[in-house]
Enzyme design. Structure first.
Site, PDB file in Angstrom:
ATOM      1  N   HIS A 174     -33.197  24.212 -19.531  1.00 42.98           N
ATOM      2  CA  HIS A 174     -31.740  24.030 -19.491  1.00 42.98           C
ATOM      3  C   HIS A 174     -31.148  25.051 -18.529  1.00 42.98           C
ATOM      4  O   HIS A 174     -31.497  26.229 -18.564  1.00 42.98           O
ATOM      5  CB  HIS A 174     -31.155  24.219 -20.894  1.00 42.98           C
ATOM      6  CG  HIS A 174     -29.657  24.131 -20.939  1.00 42.98           C
ATOM      7  ND1 HIS A 174     -28.851  25.244 -21.100  1.00 42.98           N
ATOM      8  CD2 HIS A 174     -28.813  23.076 -20.835  1.00 42.98           C
ATOM      9  CE1 HIS A 174     -27.582  24.869 -21.101  1.00 42.98           C
ATOM     10  NE2 HIS A 174     -27.526  23.557 -20.945  1.00 42.98           N
ATOM     11  N   HIS A 196     -23.368  27.525 -12.549  1.00 40.12           N
ATOM     12  CA  HIS A 196     -22.818  27.089 -13.825  1.00 40.12           C
ATOM     13  C   HIS A 196     -21.315  27.051 -13.681  1.00 40.12           C
ATOM     14  O   HIS A 196     -20.659  28.088 -13.627  1.00 40.12           O
ATOM     15  CB  HIS A 196     -23.252  28.044 -14.945  1.00 40.12           C
ATOM     16  CG  HIS A 196     -23.069  27.465 -16.308  1.00 40.12           C
ATOM     17  ND1 HIS A 196     -23.055  28.232 -17.450  1.00 40.12           N
ATOM     18  CD2 HIS A 196     -22.914  26.182 -16.723  1.00 40.12           C
ATOM     19  CE1 HIS A 196     -22.892  27.449 -18.501  1.00 40.12           C
ATOM     20  NE2 HIS A 196     -22.805  26.208 -18.082  1.00 40.12           N
TER      21      HIS A 196
END
Length: 589
Positions: free
Chosen positions: A124, A170
């Protein structure tokens, strides 16, 4: 190493006798049973391998290889090398040539079934070097993951500051970006360094159309013929891992309209202040198969707000204006659909797809739709990802996903803790190729479909004997565990698996001993041994503070070699110690 001195104060010292490693009584008894005139011959060693070690295919040549490995041919003639004395026998059992998983066993699962029949080693936010809010983005963790056998790499792609190139970062955080092309080139270079089986790149796409076209060009140029591109009609069934060897697959949602990123870092920091790490403590919170009981509904609402496009409804209009060359590259289509769970888990006989659920969404869905989830995963792929408030890159229990058939149970690889130890244990199976075939019980259909909540009968019982441990004296400074005395070690042994099988047990604590001899037996009844993982940990008891960490490992029960084995331990990050290991025995009764 007969005595060791610890300074108590400037004028006082304590001295402790240091024992050397000695064969436990059970080992001595076995030696007596298989030896003649104080040595075990090649023939008797072969018999020991078959009868005690349960190596039914062992040959005399195998026994001779063990014997020869314990002698120096230059110094001993053939007569001195004709057998093993007790010291050599013990050295073999506690040596590197006697691991709990056969190092010669490579890929042995049937790899010709559809991709949906396999658990896939999944990361992830694979590009992050640390926490989810402010760490650097880099290709280094991607390379490390691929070298460790990870097969699914996740990249969040955004326009760069000048809107003319593509970065990986991110979104809506303070993470520093890395160029997409750098990540793609590193994936190409290292994709098959640990395994020949396919690599899946999941893209979280936040791009306008002109940059989607640029990404399509980057992917085509970087991967060329290595890229698996489905036909115009898409896939009616996923190909097998065998058919996809040395192929790279792209998985994302059909492109949607570009949305400008908003700076939510302030909002996220406010949430962070009110939450605690899910992996508290020096080696992580104890794994539980049960649903979290604190703030679950709040967490779920937050997660839905923070997770990216992978969980939103597909924009029908944007599909009509999608960049054709970009859309053509998508081998595994992702999306949830308009409705709730029933619509998310809808089966389409004419196509397969990938569904993504957060850990909390899965827990909630499993209460009412467990069988439907398992039925969905027999043809389609299910990805499970950490909830959005895990800013510290902590993780959840992967068994929750695996027991419901989820193939892509995505964990943050940046930190450490028990969840990652279990993940690494699972993917040590099948030669460490990153693909583990799901148990047959998860592939049954109709009235036989698996019910995770059903009470099952015990299929087998694993008996574990923890004899002793050694190696800490060589790998740690002598005051690492205790300033004033040798360490007080205890071992924890247990099973991570379905709820009925999950259990941890503990040895007694042995005080002031670098080479603890526990000699304790434990039994673990298993209802689903195919999903069971043997967890082993060693800690050092500390009366005034938290116990110190002394090593861990996790082993797939399905691949355990019966018999007496030397079990190497690893540090919190999963790196093996040079010397620390346990002597254990495994029996199925």
């Amino acid at each position: 190493m007969s005595k060791q001195t610890y300074r108590v104060c400037f004028c006082c010292r304590r001295r402790f006798r240091l024992a050397s490693a000695e064969a436990p009584a059970e080992i001595k008894s076995l030696f007596d049973s298989y030896s003649e005139n104080g040595t075990i011959s090649v023939d008797n060693l072969h018999r020991f391998l078959v009868e005690v070690q349960k190596q039914e295919n062992a040959t005399l040549e195998d026994a001779e290889a063990i014997l020869n490995s314990l002698h120096e041919p230059k110094h001993l003639n053939i007569f001195h090398r004709s057998g093993l004395n007790l010291e050599q026998f013990f050295k073999y059992l506690f040596g590197d040539i006697n691991p709990p998983i056969d190092p010669r066993r490579r890929v042995h699962h049937d790899m010709h079934d559809p991709l949906s029949h396999y658990y896939i080693y999944t990361g992830h936010n694979s590009y992050l070097t640390g926490n989810q809010l402010s760490s650097d983005c880099s290709d280094v963790p991607i390379i490390k993951a691929l070298q460790n056998g990870v097969r699914v790499i996740e990249l969040d792609i955004w326009p760069n500051s000048t809107k003319d190139d593509v970065d990986v970062l991110h979104g809506r955080t303070l993470t520093t970006p890395v160029q997409l092309i750098k990540c793609l080139r590193s994936i190409k270079e290292h994709a098959f360094s640990a395994s020949e089986y396919p690599v899946v790149i999941t893209l979280e796409d936040h791009l306008p159309q002109h940059l989607q076209a640029k990404v399509a060009g980057m992917i085509n140029e970087t991967f060329g013929d290595t890229l698996f591109v489905p036909g115009s009609d898409g896939l009616k069934e996923f190909p097998s891992p065998e058919a996809l060897k040395r192929k790279v697959m792209i998985s994302t949602k059909p492109p949607k309209e570009y949305l400008e990123a908003k700076d939510l870092s302030g909002e996220q920091n406010e949430v962070k202040e009110g939450k605690q790490s899910a992996e508290a403590g020096p080696w992580g919170r104890e794994i539980s198969i049960n649903k979290s009981r604190t703030n679950d509904e709040d967490d779920l609402n937050e997660e839905e707000a923070h997770e990216d496009d992978d969980d939103d409804e597909v924009d029908r209009k944007s599909q009509q204006i999608a960049v054709p060359e970009y859309k053509r590259l998508i081998a595994i289509h992702a999306g949830k659909g308009k409705g709730g769970l029933d619509d998310w888990l809808r089966l389409d006989p004419n196509k397969v797809r990938r569904l993504s659920l957060s850990e909390l969404e899965l827990e909630k869905a499993a209460v009412t739709h467990a069988k439907e989830i398992i039925s969905f995963t027999q043809r389609n792929l299910l990805r499970v990802y950490p909830k959005g408030i895990r800013f510290d890159s902590s993780n959840y229990n992967p068994l929750i996903g695996w027991m419901h058939g989820a193939q892509m149970v995505a964990l943050n690889m940046q930190g450490y803790g028990r969840s990652l130890w279990v993940m690494r244990g699972m993917f040590r199976a099948n030669g460490g190729c990153g693909y583990v075939r799901k148990p047959d019980i998860l592939l049954k259909t109709g009235n036989e479909i698996f019910d995770p909540k059903a009470k099952l009968t015990v299929k087998t019982t694993l008996k574990v004997t923890v004899f002793m441990g050694e190696g800490w004296y060589y790998d740690f400074r002598h005051t690492h565990f205790d300033t004033y005395s040798p360490p007080d070690f205890y071992a924890r042994v247990g099973i991570a698996g379905v709820p009925a099988d999950t259990l941890m047990k503990k040895t007694r604590t042995l005080e002031d001993n670098w080479i603890p001899n526990w000699n304790e037996h434990f039994e673990f009844p298993l209802t689903v041994p195919e999903l069971a993982l043997l967890r082993i940990e060693v800690h050092e008891y500390d009366m005034s503070d938290k116990d110190d960490f002394g090593g861990q490992t996790c082993l797939p029960v399905s691949e355990l070699r019966e018999g007496i084995r030397a079990v190497p331990l690893h540090n919190q990050k999963g790196e093996p110690y040079r010397s620390v290991k346990l002597l254990m025995r495994f029996q199925f009764i």
